[in-house]
Design an enzyme around this catalytic site. Structure first.
Site, mmCIF file in Angstrom:
data_model
loop_
_atom_site.group_PDB
_atom_site.id
_atom_site.type_symbol
_atom_site.label_atom_id
_atom_site.label_comp_id
_atom_site.label_asym_id
_atom_site.label_seq_id
_atom_site.Cartn_x
_atom_site.Cartn_y
_atom_site.Cartn_z
ATOM 1 C CB ALA A 179 -5.908 -8.374 2.083
ATOM 2 C CD GLU A 193 -4.143 -5.904 8.367
ATOM 3 O OE1 GLU A 193 -4.658 -6.541 9.364
ATOM 4 O OE2 GLU A 193 -3.187 -6.350 7.536
ATOM 5 N NE ARG A 228 -9.244 -15.932 4.233
ATOM 6 C CZ ARG A 228 -7.967 -15.499 3.868
ATOM 7 N NH1 ARG A 228 -7.530 -14.496 4.548
ATOM 8 N NH2 ARG A 228 -7.222 -15.867 2.863
ATOM 9 C CB ALA A 259 -0.831 0.100 1.149
ATOM 10 C CG HIS A 305 -6.845 -8.577 7.092
ATOM 11 N ND1 HIS A 305 -5.996 -8.193 6.366
ATOM 12 C CD2 HIS A 305 -7.933 -7.461 7.196
ATOM 13 C CE1 HIS A 305 -6.251 -7.088 5.721
ATOM 14 N NE2 HIS A 305 -7.681 -6.779 6.225
#
Length: 492
Positions: free
Chosen positions: A473, A458, A319, A52, A429
């Protein structure tokens, strides 16, 4: 502490293999530490050198902005470097060749539903609509992806792309090469201490107080500051405040990396934090074990069983469903089982981890299911029945027990040798963080824009809702990282 392929060990391994030459990094550690080279004023400050942050830096530099990246670790890469690297993007060219029907609208719908409707629909649409463009951007810099797509663990649909280089090393290689080419300045071993605004909790973000080798210094940002330092999955105390079940679990993150201090600094500067109790887990080491295994990545290849040798969940579930299923087992761990074909379908890093796991007691291998059951300590008759029943489900393309999707009932567990790996839950995460708008501008507690402050990756909240789809992600960090860099560089 589990090994988690920490950056130090991963870097050494890659250098030894010749896969990641030291010269590929944008700036060496020694070059970054000269005190007289510390900048006093730039256009854009980027906090964090994962994908990022590096994407933001490159995007801003392409706009002609003067950039400095601050990275608290000795090397660049963040958690991207040790990620599994699966990248969700609707890709008609690749998917059509495999007979996969997909659409951006389906990706949006599944992302919103997978997060229980708690994600910002506008941010989700931006993510899903621009993911393929981000993938092509990486390809334009020389990154190669496998020609096939698959459904990674928790993705809900086969749109997960994987680079040909192991884990996230390819991402960081092309980003660091591009950053070096553009002349992006990177200060390693440099951490953010405080975000400076015109007045306490008011006005424009002016710059930062940072610290290098224990020495504080200020940098002025004439255009903007981009926060891209990841989440708080490696901070047991902070994550336990929001979900007490997370206090004793291991983490898939680098232990020194995702600790949340940049998010808290943003909050201190007036940013609104949202969704901090949305914490995702992935299969990882049980407490007391040291070698994480990843035989679960391809949902069409593995079977989950418990200590009694029975399946207990659909392997392709969300998840959070998988997390709760494992944490609800008496032992709080299960086993991922693949056959030889499944084992060989994984990349070299996954296979090497499994070989290491044979020595540490985290993985098991046998020529028969009876032998595998003995090593695992589960009833052999039950394990054989479970695998036979599962193979019959593959034949009939129907899972009457847990509802695994027909498309993922494509591979039997039948070719020796058989492999099994311990699968407990590890914190992976954190979906919560600073609130942003569609231009990645950070919003305050009243929903107003904090001028000059941006965030991506994140460290943000609102993009994934309560639960992140596997593979989203990586799409997130590149897509919003690029937007953040452009937005900051265009700031008047």
């Amino acid at each position: 502490m589990n090994n988690m392929w920490t950056r130090k060990h991963l870097l050494k391994s890659l250098l030894a293999l010749g896969l990641l030459p030291l010269s590929s990094f944008a700036q060496s550690k020694d070059e970054a530490q000269k005190e007289d080279a510390l900048p006093k004023k730039v256009d854009v400050i980027v906090i964090g050198s994962g994908a990022a942050g590096m994407s933001a830096a490159i995007a801003a530099k392409d706009k002609g902005a003067r950039i400095v990246v601050l990275e608290k670790m000795p090397i660049i890469g963040g958690n991207t470097l040790i990620s599994s690297g699966y990248f969700n993007a609707v890709d008609p060219e690749r998917q059509k060749k495999q007979g996969i029907e997909d659409s951006i609208e389906k990706h949006i719908e599944q992302t919103l539903a997978g997060g229980d409707g708690r994600a910002d629909p506008e941010l989700v649409r931006i993510l899903c609509s621009n993911a393929l463009g981000s993938l092509h951007w990486l390809e334009s810099m020389g990154l190669k992806f496998r020609p096939d797509v698959m459904q990674v663990y928790g993705a809900l649909w086969p749109r997960s792309h994987l680079a040909t280089e192991p884990k996230g090393t390819g991402f960081i290689r092309v980003l660091s090469t591009k950053a070096k080419e553009l002349g992006v300045d990177i200060l390693t071993n440099t951490k953010l201490v405080k975000i400076i605004r015109e007045q306490f909790d008011e006005g424009r973000a002016l710059g930062v107080l940072a610290e290098q080798k224990g020495k504080p210094f200020y940098i002025r940002a004439t255009k903007g500051i981009v926060l891209a330092a990841g989440g708080f999955a490696a901070n047991p105390r902070l994550r336990a405040i929001h979900d007490p079940r997370m206090s004793t679990l291991t983490t898939t993150n680098n232990q020194a990396c995702s600790t949340g201090e940049v998010m808290l600094a943003a909050n201190e500067a007036g940013a609104y934090l949202m969704g901090l109790d949305y914490i995702q887990c992935n299969p990882g080491c049980p407490p007391g074990h040291t070698s994480r295994q990843a035989l679960h990545l391809d949902v069409s290849r593995y079977v989950f069983v418990d200590k009694r040798g029975k399946r207990f969940v659909a392997e392709d579930a969300r998840r959070d469903v998988l997390r709760d299923a494992i944490l609800n087992l008496p032992e709080k761990f299960g086993y991922a089982i693949v056959d030889n074909d499944g084992f060989n379908s994984y990349n070299q890093v996954v296979r090497d981890d499994a070989m290491k796991g044979l020595k540490t007691g985290d993985a098991f291998k046998a020529d028969t299911l009876e032998g595998l059951a003995k090593q695992m300590g589960v009833p052999a008759d039950q394990l054989k029945k479970t695998i036979a029943d599962y193979n019959a489900m593959v034949d009939h393309k129907k899972d009457p027990d847990f509802g695994k999707a027909e498309r993922n009932l494509s591979h039997k567990i039948e070719k020796a040798p058989y492999w099994a790996a311990l699968s407990s839950m590890a914190v992976h995460h954190t979906m919560g963080g600073v609130r942003i708008d569609k231009e990645t501008r950070v919003l305050d507690r009243q929903g107003n824009v904090i001028e000059g402050l941006y965030a991506a990756g994140e460290v943000t909240g609102g993009i994934h809702g309560t639960n992140r789809l596997g593979g989203n992600a990586i799409a997130d960090i590149f897509t919003f990282g690029r937007i953040a860099g452009n937005s900051a560089a265009n700031q008047k």
